[in-house]
Design a protein around this motif. Structure first.
Motif, mmCIF file in Angstrom:
data_model
loop_
_atom_site.group_PDB
_atom_site.id
_atom_site.type_symbol
_atom_site.label_atom_id
_atom_site.label_comp_id
_atom_site.label_asym_id
_atom_site.label_seq_id
_atom_site.Cartn_x
_atom_site.Cartn_y
_atom_site.Cartn_z
ATOM 1 N N LYS A 266 42.267 65.644 85.212
ATOM 2 C CA LYS A 266 43.170 64.900 86.098
ATOM 3 C C LYS A 266 44.211 65.597 86.273
ATOM 4 O O LYS A 266 45.331 65.446 87.935
ATOM 5 C CB LYS A 266 44.015 63.817 85.325
ATOM 6 N N ASN A 267 44.461 66.954 85.747
ATOM 7 C CA ASN A 267 45.983 68.385 86.586
ATOM 8 C C ASN A 267 44.716 68.851 86.733
ATOM 9 O O ASN A 267 46.341 70.144 87.256
ATOM 10 C CB ASN A 267 46.170 68.486 84.538
ATOM 11 N N ASN A 268 44.172 68.588 87.953
ATOM 12 C CA ASN A 268 43.919 69.213 88.912
ATOM 13 C C ASN A 268 43.292 70.420 88.144
ATOM 14 O O ASN A 268 42.991 71.887 88.764
ATOM 15 C CB ASN A 268 44.357 69.553 89.639
ATOM 16 N N VAL A 269 42.452 71.033 87.436
ATOM 17 C CA VAL A 269 42.219 72.413 86.075
ATOM 18 C C VAL A 269 40.343 72.364 86.811
ATOM 19 O O VAL A 269 40.248 71.072 86.103
ATOM 20 C CB VAL A 269 43.181 72.568 84.863
ATOM 21 N N ARG A 270 40.690 73.417 86.764
ATOM 22 C CA ARG A 270 38.471 73.727 87.303
ATOM 23 C C ARG A 270 38.196 74.457 85.916
ATOM 24 O O ARG A 270 38.417 75.521 85.839
ATOM 25 C CB ARG A 270 38.727 74.089 88.204
ATOM 26 N N LEU A 271 37.228 73.993 85.334
ATOM 27 C CA LEU A 271 36.621 74.485 83.826
ATOM 28 C C LEU A 271 35.764 75.298 84.099
ATOM 29 O O LEU A 271 34.482 75.036 85.091
ATOM 30 C CB LEU A 271 36.383 73.584 83.137
ATOM 31 N N VAL B 170 46.004 75.618 73.020
ATOM 32 C CA VAL B 170 45.548 75.635 73.365
ATOM 33 C C VAL B 170 46.230 74.963 75.328
ATOM 34 O O VAL B 170 46.255 75.134 75.764
ATOM 35 C CB VAL B 170 44.271 76.138 74.059
ATOM 36 N N ARG B 171 46.009 73.381 74.622
ATOM 37 C CA ARG B 171 46.441 72.453 75.230
ATOM 38 C C ARG B 171 48.044 72.690 75.718
ATOM 39 O O ARG B 171 48.860 72.685 77.305
ATOM 40 C CB ARG B 171 46.558 71.038 74.777
ATOM 41 N N LYS B 172 49.088 72.969 75.309
ATOM 42 C CA LYS B 172 50.731 74.100 75.211
ATOM 43 C C LYS B 172 50.025 74.398 76.355
ATOM 44 O O LYS B 172 51.332 75.170 78.039
ATOM 45 C CB LYS B 172 51.036 74.452 74.228
ATOM 46 N N ILE B 173 49.325 75.555 76.332
ATOM 47 C CA ILE B 173 49.309 77.504 77.174
ATOM 48 C C ILE B 173 49.125 76.153 78.424
ATOM 49 O O ILE B 173 48.977 77.202 79.569
ATOM 50 C CB ILE B 173 48.920 78.186 76.476
ATOM 51 N N VAL B 174 47.978 75.996 78.269
ATOM 52 C CA VAL B 174 46.847 75.572 80.242
ATOM 53 C C VAL B 174 48.443 74.602 80.660
ATOM 54 O O VAL B 174 48.657 74.786 82.033
ATOM 55 C CB VAL B 174 45.647 74.119 79.164
ATOM 56 N N ARG B 175 49.112 74.238 79.885
ATOM 57 C CA ARG B 175 49.668 73.486 80.339
ATOM 58 C C ARG B 175 51.411 74.049 81.136
ATOM 59 O O ARG B 175 51.392 73.848 82.614
ATOM 60 C CB ARG B 175 50.441 72.729 79.901
ATOM 61 N N ALA B 176 51.977 74.825 80.840
ATOM 62 C CA ALA B 176 52.531 76.096 80.562
ATOM 63 C C ALA B 176 51.574 76.763 82.176
ATOM 64 O O ALA B 176 52.570 76.759 82.984
ATOM 65 C CB ALA B 176 52.782 77.032 79.057
ATOM 66 N N CYS B 177 51.021 76.452 81.897
ATOM 67 C CA CYS B 177 50.130 77.821 82.960
ATOM 68 C C CYS B 177 49.613 76.757 84.644
ATOM 69 O O CYS B 177 50.441 77.450 85.391
ATOM 70 C CB CYS B 177 48.817 78.188 82.838
ATOM 71 N N GLY B 178 49.935 75.434 84.291
ATOM 72 C CA GLY B 178 49.351 74.895 85.480
ATOM 73 C C GLY B 178 50.982 74.693 86.217
ATOM 74 O O GLY B 178 51.091 75.134 87.243
ATOM 75 N N LYS B 179 51.605 74.992 85.233
ATOM 76 C CA LYS B 179 53.565 74.690 85.672
ATOM 77 C C LYS B 179 53.692 75.652 86.459
ATOM 78 O O LYS B 179 54.453 74.842 87.009
ATOM 79 C CB LYS B 179 54.429 74.588 84.332
ATOM 80 N N LYS B 180 53.763 76.466 85.851
ATOM 81 C CA LYS B 180 53.956 78.222 86.424
ATOM 82 C C LYS B 180 53.623 78.608 87.974
ATOM 83 O O LYS B 180 53.932 79.738 88.263
ATOM 84 C CB LYS B 180 53.645 79.262 85.253
ATOM 85 N N SER C 140 41.633 72.559 92.260
ATOM 86 C CA SER C 140 42.377 73.455 92.942
ATOM 87 C C SER C 140 43.303 74.014 92.338
ATOM 88 O O SER C 140 43.944 74.797 93.121
ATOM 89 C CB SER C 140 42.982 72.982 94.245
ATOM 90 N N GLY C 141 43.766 73.866 91.411
ATOM 91 C CA GLY C 141 45.238 74.186 90.132
ATOM 92 C C GLY C 141 44.113 74.964 89.335
ATOM 93 O O GLY C 141 43.919 75.912 89.832
ATOM 94 N N LEU C 142 44.947 75.137 88.364
ATOM 95 C CA LEU C 142 44.738 76.414 87.735
ATOM 96 C C LEU C 142 42.750 76.300 87.077
ATOM 97 O O LEU C 142 41.903 75.486 87.193
ATOM 98 C CB LEU C 142 45.021 75.872 86.277
ATOM 99 N N THR C 143 42.390 77.750 87.159
ATOM 100 C CA THR C 143 40.732 78.022 86.618
ATOM 101 C C THR C 143 40.920 78.424 85.436
ATOM 102 O O THR C 143 41.819 79.198 84.741
ATOM 103 C CB THR C 143 40.465 78.901 87.371
ATOM 104 N N LEU C 144 40.350 77.077 84.213
ATOM 105 C CA LEU C 144 40.804 78.141 82.967
ATOM 106 C C LEU C 144 38.983 78.529 82.949
ATOM 107 O O LEU C 144 37.548 77.673 82.909
ATOM 108 C CB LEU C 144 40.607 76.430 81.951
ATOM 109 N N VAL C 145 39.127 79.249 82.003
ATOM 110 C CA VAL C 145 37.704 80.020 82.405
ATOM 111 C C VAL C 145 37.681 79.972 80.440
ATOM 112 O O VAL C 145 38.489 80.796 79.977
ATOM 113 C CB VAL C 145 37.517 81.664 82.510
ATOM 114 N N ILE C 146 36.548 79.390 79.851
ATOM 115 C CA ILE C 146 36.678 79.725 77.975
ATOM 116 C C ILE C 146 35.279 80.411 77.943
ATOM 117 O O ILE C 146 34.850 80.159 78.161
ATOM 118 C CB ILE C 146 36.412 78.113 77.993
ATOM 119 N N ALA C 147 35.832 81.516 77.125
ATOM 120 C CA ALA C 147 34.668 82.395 76.627
ATOM 121 C C ALA C 147 33.647 82.377 75.321
ATOM 122 O O ALA C 147 34.679 81.986 74.879
ATOM 123 C CB ALA C 147 35.522 83.896 76.003
ATOM 124 N N ALA C 148 32.371 81.316 75.332
ATOM 125 C CA ALA C 148 31.561 80.845 74.110
ATOM 126 C C ALA C 148 30.768 81.862 73.913
ATOM 127 O O ALA C 148 29.923 82.131 74.970
ATOM 128 C CB ALA C 148 31.762 79.490 74.188
#
Ligand code: IPE
Ligand code: IPE
Ligand code: MG
Length: 241
Positions: A90-95, A38-48, A123-131
């Motif tokens: 810190k990485n500007n991700v909105r959860l 998860v950590r890896k793919i979140v980082r990749a999405c942010g970068k891309k 304002s960076g990646l919006t990370l949606v977690i479905a739980a």
């Protein structure tokens, strides 16, 4: 050819248990290893520069698992959130969390609320977690909201339309998923975003979630980029547009 990046990627992270079993480890070790992916793919999405990543963490059907696995999963959830939320911020991700969160352990609900609050202006990646999410649950809660509006006289029954239903679903404010990825080899939707996946490009890989890496993600994105999305039109219409 779209040859473009999806704005929204939705993933079913499957294969944790089989990954652990293959190593003679308890299933929870697979879930733990899955957090690293998860950590890896979140980082990749942010970068891309992908706008939205939606991850299926726990389905409304996963309560059927052995009680012990469910308990350990909830504990892992709490720990992962506690550990990662600062870094996400810190990485500007909105959860964002979606699903029937009221059934989750109170401590987890509290953490979710605080994490969403902390990151809501990012304002960076919006990370949606479905739980405790299920596509059927999502549609049901939308229909309930609409029925309540009709009963209260705020809306006429015949005003119900696909647009109105869409507006009452979870993540209605976000673009619909462009690319769906399921790891672990199964080719099914498992009650994920049923409505929202209507025109999503589907991608299945045998890779188990704990071993899914940046190259595998790039392969999925490349597959997406090579497809022509027609939305009912002809290929010629799309090419000439
Ligand atoms: C997905 O991995 C994670 C969750 C459903 C929580 P699984 O636990 O389903 O892994 P497999 O399918 O048994 O390998
Ligand atoms: C789907 O995986 C749910 C999550 C990844 C959270 P499952 O492994 O639970 O799906 P089924 O039951 O095999 O379809
Ligand atoms: Mg599974």
């Amino acid at each position: 050819m779209t040859d473009s990046l999806p704005r929204h990627v939705a993933i079913i992270m499957d294969g944790n248990g089989r990954w652990a079993k293959g190593r003679n480890l308890p299933r929870i070790a697979g879930h733990r290893a899955g957090v690293d992916t998860v950590r890896k793919i979140v980082r990749a999405c942010g970068k891309k520069g992908i706008d939205v990543l939606t991850l299926f963490a726990f389905s409304s059907e996963n309560w059927r698992r052995p009680q012990r696995e469910v308990t350990l999963l909830m504990e892992l959830f709490v720990r992962a959130l506690q550990q990662e939320v600062k870094n996400l911020n810190k990485n500007n991700v909105r959860l964002r969390m979606i699903g029937d969160l009221t059934a989750l352990p109170p401590k987890l609900q509290e953490l979710i609320k605080n994490s969403e609050e902390l990151t809501k202006n990012n304002s960076g990646l919006t990370l949606v977690i479905a739980a405790n999410y299920g596509g059927r649950w999502d549609m049901t809660q939308a229909v309930q909201q609409i029925a309540q509006k009709v009963a209260a006289g705020e809306m006429m029954p015949e005003e119900t339309s696909p647009d109105i239903i869409q507006q009452h679903l979870c993540i209605s404010d976000l673009p619909e998923p462009d690319l769906f990825i399921r790891t672990g080899g199964e080719q099914r939707i498992s009650n994920y975003l049923l409505w929202q996946l209507a025109y999503t490009e589907l991608y299945f890989t045998e890779k188990l979630w704990p071993e899914f890496d940046d190259d595998d993600f790039d392969a999925a994105l490349a597959s997406f980029g090579s497809r022509q999305r027609r939305f009912g039109r002809t290929g010629e219409q799309v090419e000439n547009a």
